[in-house]
Write a protein that holds these residues in place. Structure first.
Motif, short mmCIF file in Angstrom:
data_model
loop_
_atom_site.label_atom_id
_atom_site.label_comp_id
_atom_site.label_asym_id
_atom_site.label_seq_id
_atom_site.Cartn_x
_atom_site.Cartn_y
_atom_site.Cartn_z
N UNK A 55 0.82 -1.21 0.00
CA UNK A 55 0.00 0.00 0.00
C UNK A 55 0.86 1.26 0.00
N UNK A 56 1.95 1.25 0.76
CA UNK A 56 2.84 2.41 0.78
C UNK A 56 3.39 2.69 -0.61
N UNK A 57 3.82 1.65 -1.29
CA UNK A 57 4.37 1.85 -2.64
C UNK A 57 3.30 2.35 -3.60
N UNK A 58 2.09 1.85 -3.45
CA UNK A 58 1.00 2.25 -4.34
C UNK A 58 0.54 3.68 -4.07
N UNK A 59 0.28 4.00 -2.80
CA UNK A 59 -0.28 5.31 -2.48
C UNK A 59 0.74 6.44 -2.52
N UNK A 60 2.02 6.13 -2.25
CA UNK A 60 3.06 7.17 -2.27
C UNK A 60 3.89 7.14 -3.54
N UNK A 61 3.54 6.28 -4.48
CA UNK A 61 4.24 6.18 -5.78
C UNK A 61 5.73 5.87 -5.61
N UNK A 62 6.03 4.96 -4.70
CA UNK A 62 7.41 4.56 -4.43
C UNK A 62 7.85 3.53 -5.48
N UNK A 63 9.03 3.67 -6.07
CA UNK A 63 9.49 2.69 -7.06
C UNK A 63 9.49 1.27 -6.50
N UNK A 110 4.03 15.30 0.61
CA UNK A 110 4.66 15.66 -0.66
C UNK A 110 4.64 14.48 -1.62
N UNK A 111 4.52 14.77 -2.89
CA UNK A 111 4.75 13.78 -3.93
C UNK A 111 6.22 13.88 -4.32
N UNK A 112 7.02 12.91 -3.94
CA UNK A 112 8.46 12.93 -4.20
C UNK A 112 8.79 12.29 -5.54
N UNK A 113 9.89 12.75 -6.12
CA UNK A 113 10.60 11.97 -7.13
C UNK A 113 11.64 11.18 -6.34
N UNK A 114 11.29 9.96 -5.95
CA UNK A 114 12.10 9.18 -5.02
C UNK A 114 13.51 8.92 -5.54
N UNK A 127 -5.42 2.25 3.04
CA UNK A 127 -6.51 1.67 2.26
C UNK A 127 -7.56 2.71 1.88
N UNK A 128 -7.64 3.79 2.69
CA UNK A 128 -8.77 4.71 2.53
C UNK A 128 -8.41 6.13 2.14
N UNK A 129 -7.13 6.49 2.17
CA UNK A 129 -6.77 7.85 1.76
C UNK A 129 -6.53 7.90 0.25
N UNK A 130 -6.49 9.12 -0.28
CA UNK A 130 -6.24 9.31 -1.71
C UNK A 130 -4.78 9.03 -2.03
N UNK A 131 -4.48 8.93 -3.30
CA UNK A 131 -3.10 8.84 -3.76
C UNK A 131 -2.36 10.13 -3.42
N UNK A 132 -1.05 10.05 -3.24
CA UNK A 132 -0.26 11.19 -2.82
C UNK A 132 -0.35 12.36 -3.80
N UNK A 133 -0.59 12.11 -5.07
CA UNK A 133 -0.73 13.21 -6.04
C UNK A 133 -1.87 14.13 -5.64
N UNK A 134 -3.02 13.55 -5.33
CA UNK A 134 -4.19 14.35 -4.94
C UNK A 134 -3.95 15.03 -3.59
N UNK A 135 -3.32 14.32 -2.65
CA UNK A 135 -3.06 14.90 -1.33
C UNK A 135 -2.15 16.11 -1.45
N UNK A 136 -1.05 15.97 -2.20
CA UNK A 136 -0.10 17.07 -2.32
C UNK A 136 -0.72 18.26 -3.05
N UNK A 137 -1.50 18.00 -4.08
CA UNK A 137 -2.16 19.09 -4.80
C UNK A 137 -3.06 19.89 -3.87
N UNK A 138 -3.77 19.21 -2.98
CA UNK A 138 -4.64 19.91 -2.03
C UNK A 138 -3.83 20.75 -1.05
#
Length: 350
Positions: free
Chosen positions: A48-56, A170-174, A248-259
């Motif tokens: 879930x961490x990799x999916x929601x935070x876009x971790x490689x 933040x949405x990082x470029x990891x 499981x229930x929060x948005x993807x980091x892209x949406x969170x950071x944009x907000x």
């Protein structure tokens, strides 16, 4: 307090109470950390961490006790002789001071609030470059374009980021860093008592090369357990479970950071009307998206904090050299947009 804007430990997601009750009912808090049920929880949480935070996918995730422990792990396991630390605030300086206890030759380079490190003047290739991505003490942040420059200038060095006040906000470029770490009591919106390290294949190879295995929290030992979906010691199972349910229930980091970026723009634009509160960081490019630091007079600071208490608003104290003339305000995901509207209106009324 009804409105909590303290920058850590900060506001906890309100649904955490429900998740904690669920953990009690399931009995997961009483399970052995070598059990199949824990291994399943650990594995799902990392996915879930990799999916929601876009971790490689090729980056590894390990769980430890705190961001402070990460200072020790990094110095022990990823550095042979010395590291190079850039800092402009209290927490970056503390990281360097701790690294010196393990490697006395570790160097520290200070820079100003409205500056970036002058890394072009460095004529060596450090084993590890340490930066505080988001300096909680003063509300500065290292922008992504500078992260890329560091990576390009020092391709053979490991780059480590303290992301305690920014990871999960933040949405990082990891790929700009090899080691990222954070405690969960800030942008993750959880109770204190756990930290995450996100580690690149390059850093893993370096740790294997150094082969440091003298401590219970030697990274190689931690990673060996993590690959089996276990931990090297009895972990904070409660926080792992809470993190799992939140992800499981929060948005993807892209949406969170944009907000959070939109709230930041609104906040600073509206606060232009308040003459007695000015951004401590003058350069908007270097201001954090998740911690706002406002400068004022000593008298105004005392008055606004007294009024805030009356209205159930918790503002962060200033920190270090800015203790007596600044307030710090968290812009973390667990804080609702409605709470932020109330805060802005409170400051404008005051």
């Amino acid at each position: 307090m009804k409105y909590n804007f303290y920058p850590g430990p900060s506001k906890i997601y309100p649904q955490v109470a429900r998740y904690f009750q669920e953990a009690m009912e399931l009995g997961i808090l009483e399970r052995n950390h070598r059990s199949a049920s824990f291994e399943e929880l650990f594995s799902k949480t990392k996915t879930l961490l990799k999916s929601k935070l876009n971790i490689p996918l090729d980056y590894e995730i390990v769980m430890v006790s705190s961001a402070t422990e990460c200072w020790e792990i990094i110095a022990q396991s990823f550095v042979k002789k010395d590291s190079l630390h850039f800092f402009n605030g209290a927490f970056g300086k503390k990281w360097w001071s701790y690294a010196q206890k393990i490697h006395s030759k570790s160097e520290g380079v200070a820079f100003g609030l409205d500056e970036l490190p002058l890394f072009q003047e460095i004529n060596k290739h450090p084993e590890l470059i340490a930066l505080t991505h988001n300096e909680t003490s003063n509300g500065t942040a290292i922008p992504e374009d500078f992260q890329k420059e560091i990576r390009n200038q020092f391709p053979d060095s490991l780059v480590a980021y303290d992301a305690t006040s920014s990871m999960a906000g933040y949405e990082f470029n990891w790929e700009n860093g090899d080691i990222w770490y954070a405690s969960v009591q800030k942008c993750f919106g959880l109770p204190a008592g756990m930290a995450l390290m996100i580690v690149s294949p390059k850093a893993i190879s370096r740790a294997k090369e150094i082969n440091e295995n003298a401590h219970y929290n030697s990274f190689n030992f931690i990673l060996e357990n993590a690959k089996r979906n276990q931990t090297h010691h009895t972990p904070n199972i409660c926080n792992i479970f809470l993190l799992n349910r939140l992800l499981e229930n929060v948005e993807n980091i892209t949406a969170i950071h944009n907000n959070l970026k939109a709230r930041k723009d609104t906040f600073y634009n509206k606060l232009k009307k308040v003459d007695d509160l000015k951004p401590l960081v003058k350069s908007s490019h270097l201001r954090s998206d998740t911690v706002f630091c406002l400068q004022t007079s000593v008298d105004f600071l005392q008055n606004i904090k007294q009024e805030a208490v009356k209205e159930g608003v918790v503002l962060g104290n200033g920190y270090g050299e800015w203790k007596d003339n600044t307030i710090r305000i968290a812009n973390f995901p667990a804080i609702s947009n409605q709470d932020y509207e109330y805060l802005i209106n409170f400051l404008l009324r005051f």
